[in-house]
Design a protein around this motif. Structure first.
Motif, PDB file in Angstrom:
ATOM      1  N   TYR A 131      16.385  -0.330 -11.797  1.00 14.55           N
ATOM      2  CA  TYR A 131      15.382  -1.254 -11.258  1.00 14.55           C
ATOM      3  C   TYR A 131      15.722  -2.698 -11.624  1.00 14.55           C
ATOM      4  O   TYR A 131      15.722  -3.584 -10.767  1.00 14.55           O
ATOM      5  CB  TYR A 131      13.996  -0.868 -11.772  1.00 14.55           C
ATOM      6  CG  TYR A 131      12.904  -1.810 -11.342  1.00 14.55           C
ATOM      7  CD1 TYR A 131      12.423  -1.800 -10.037  1.00 14.55           C
ATOM      8  CD2 TYR A 131      12.355  -2.729 -12.238  1.00 14.55           C
ATOM      9  CE1 TYR A 131      11.429  -2.678  -9.624  1.00 14.55           C
ATOM     10  CE2 TYR A 131      11.360  -3.607 -11.843  1.00 14.55           C
ATOM     11  CZ  TYR A 131      10.899  -3.571 -10.538  1.00 14.55           C
ATOM     12  OH  TYR A 131       9.922  -4.443 -10.145  1.00 14.55           O
ATOM     13  N   ARG A 135      16.670  -5.749  -9.043  1.00 13.32           N
ATOM     14  CA  ARG A 135      15.901  -7.009  -8.989  1.00 13.32           C
ATOM     15  C   ARG A 135      16.804  -8.212  -9.183  1.00 13.32           C
ATOM     16  O   ARG A 135      16.712  -9.193  -8.445  1.00 13.32           O
ATOM     17  CB  ARG A 135      14.803  -7.007 -10.047  1.00 13.32           C
ATOM     18  CG  ARG A 135      13.620  -6.138  -9.629  1.00 13.32           C
ATOM     19  CD  ARG A 135      12.440  -6.336 -10.509  1.00 13.32           C
ATOM     20  NE  ARG A 135      12.053  -7.754 -10.441  1.00 13.32           N
ATOM     21  CZ  ARG A 135      11.125  -8.296 -11.193  1.00 13.32           C
ATOM     22  NH1 ARG A 135      10.473  -7.578 -12.064  1.00 13.32           N
ATOM     23  NH2 ARG A 135      10.830  -9.575 -11.095  1.00 13.32           N
ATOM     24  N   LEU A 139      18.174  -6.785  -4.506  1.00 10.73           N
ATOM     25  CA  LEU A 139      18.217  -5.589  -3.663  1.00 10.73           C
ATOM     26  C   LEU A 139      16.864  -4.886  -3.648  1.00 10.73           C
ATOM     27  O   LEU A 139      16.079  -5.012  -4.573  1.00 10.73           O
ATOM     28  CB  LEU A 139      19.275  -4.609  -4.190  1.00 10.73           C
ATOM     29  CG  LEU A 139      20.699  -5.148  -4.246  1.00 10.73           C
ATOM     30  CD1 LEU A 139      21.598  -4.175  -4.975  1.00 10.73           C
ATOM     31  CD2 LEU A 139      21.208  -5.411  -2.839  1.00 10.73           C
ATOM     32  N   GLY A 140      16.602  -4.155  -2.591  1.00 11.81           N
ATOM     33  CA  GLY A 140      15.375  -3.369  -2.509  1.00 11.81           C
ATOM     34  C   GLY A 140      14.246  -4.138  -1.853  1.00 11.81           C
ATOM     35  O   GLY A 140      14.386  -5.298  -1.451  1.00 11.81           O
ATOM     36  N   THR A 141      13.129  -3.469  -1.743  1.00 11.77           N
ATOM     37  CA  THR A 141      11.938  -4.046  -1.128  1.00 11.77           C
ATOM     38  C   THR A 141      10.780  -3.928  -2.098  1.00 11.77           C
ATOM     39  O   THR A 141      10.529  -2.840  -2.641  1.00 11.77           O
ATOM     40  CB  THR A 141      11.587  -3.290   0.178  1.00 11.77           C
ATOM     41  OG1 THR A 141      12.719  -3.353   1.050  1.00 11.77           O
ATOM     42  CG2 THR A 141      10.369  -3.877   0.861  1.00 11.77           C
ATOM     43  N   TYR A 142      10.080  -5.016  -2.326  1.00 16.20           N
ATOM     44  CA  TYR A 142       8.935  -5.009  -3.224  1.00 16.20           C
ATOM     45  C   TYR A 142       7.764  -4.304  -2.537  1.00 16.20           C
ATOM     46  O   TYR A 142       7.477  -4.543  -1.366  1.00 16.20           O
ATOM     47  CB  TYR A 142       8.535  -6.434  -3.617  1.00 16.20           C
ATOM     48  CG  TYR A 142       7.333  -6.469  -4.514  1.00 16.20           C
ATOM     49  CD1 TYR A 142       7.441  -6.174  -5.867  1.00 16.20           C
ATOM     50  CD2 TYR A 142       6.065  -6.761  -4.005  1.00 16.20           C
ATOM     51  CE1 TYR A 142       6.340  -6.168  -6.683  1.00 16.20           C
ATOM     52  CE2 TYR A 142       4.956  -6.768  -4.812  1.00 16.20           C
ATOM     53  CZ  TYR A 142       5.084  -6.464  -6.145  1.00 16.20           C
ATOM     54  OH  TYR A 142       3.992  -6.465  -6.967  1.00 16.20           O
ATOM     55  N   PHE A 143       7.086  -3.448  -3.274  1.00 15.98           N
ATOM     56  CA  PHE A 143       5.927  -2.733  -2.757  1.00 15.98           C
ATOM     57  C   PHE A 143       4.846  -2.780  -3.814  1.00 15.98           C
ATOM     58  O   PHE A 143       5.094  -2.433  -4.968  1.00 15.98           O
ATOM     59  CB  PHE A 143       6.289  -1.278  -2.437  1.00 15.98           C
ATOM     60  CG  PHE A 143       5.140  -0.482  -1.905  1.00 15.98           C
ATOM     61  CD1 PHE A 143       4.768  -0.570  -0.580  1.00 15.98           C
ATOM     62  CD2 PHE A 143       4.424   0.359  -2.745  1.00 15.98           C
ATOM     63  CE1 PHE A 143       3.700   0.168  -0.088  1.00 15.98           C
ATOM     64  CE2 PHE A 143       3.370   1.100  -2.264  1.00 15.98           C
ATOM     65  CZ  PHE A 143       3.004   0.992  -0.933  1.00 15.98           C
ATOM     66  N   GLU A 144       3.668  -3.228  -3.423  1.00 13.65           N
ATOM     67  CA  GLU A 144       2.589  -3.327  -4.390  1.00 13.65           C
ATOM     68  C   GLU A 144       1.655  -2.118  -4.260  1.00 13.65           C
ATOM     69  O   GLU A 144       1.171  -1.809  -3.167  1.00 13.65           O
ATOM     70  CB  GLU A 144       1.786  -4.605  -4.150  1.00 13.65           C
ATOM     71  CG  GLU A 144       0.764  -4.866  -5.240  1.00 13.65           C
ATOM     72  CD  GLU A 144       0.140  -6.240  -5.104  1.00 13.65           C
ATOM     73  OE1 GLU A 144      -1.053  -6.359  -5.403  1.00 13.65           O
ATOM     74  OE2 GLU A 144       0.855  -7.176  -4.703  1.00 13.65           O
TER      75      GLU A 144
END
Length: 146
Positions: A131, A135, A139-144
């Motif tokens: 993770y 960050r 890379l990746g997609t933030y999801f709350e």
């Protein structure tokens, strides 16, 4: 990726072999393991599972994620029950190698085995490292979560 039809085909010309099956009878015979090979035994995570010929453990450098777990339900257990090795033949735990308390491979001919039955704490630490790396790399997609 190359899909193989037999363990013999899969083990031909490899230096590293990783097994993750639910097998209850070993699939890989000692004759298929060559000097210098590194084995990662993942699938035997409970008593009764067996992927590797216990004879492979004779003379190999055996490292466990947890000695206590591997002698009670890992591939190491099978080698001990078969009388191939004793508990004191286990070289150590992966944490000892990572901390520099013990050395890893010591020769090109040495057969090394990492038997892992799975430890939640190692999974958690690995997840945090993945993770954090993602960050920092954007890379990746933030999801709350709500």
């Amino acid at each position: 990726m190359i899909i193989c039809g037999t363990p013999e085909e899969a083990m031909k010309n490899v230096d590293i072999a990783i097994s993750t099956t639910p097998s209850k009878k070993y699939l890989v015979d000692k004759s298929l393991v060559k000097p210098g090979m590194h084995i990662v035994a993942v699938g035997a995570d409970m008593a009764g599972k067996n992927e590797w010929d216990p004879e492979i453990f004779k003379g190999a450098k055996v490292v466990n994620d947890s000695v206590a777990q591997c002698i009670s339900r890992g591939e190491t257990r099978n080698a001990i029950i078969s009388g191939i090795i004793k508990e004191n033949d286990i070289y150590g735990e992966i944490g000892q190698l990572l901390a520099g308390e013990k050395t890893g491979r010591e020769s090109d001919e040495e057969i090394t085995i990492f038997d892992t039955t799975g430890m939640g704490i190692q999974d958690n630490v690995t997840a945090v490292k993945v993770y954090d790396t993602a960050r920092k790399s954007g890379l990746g997609t933030y999801f709350e979560f709500i």
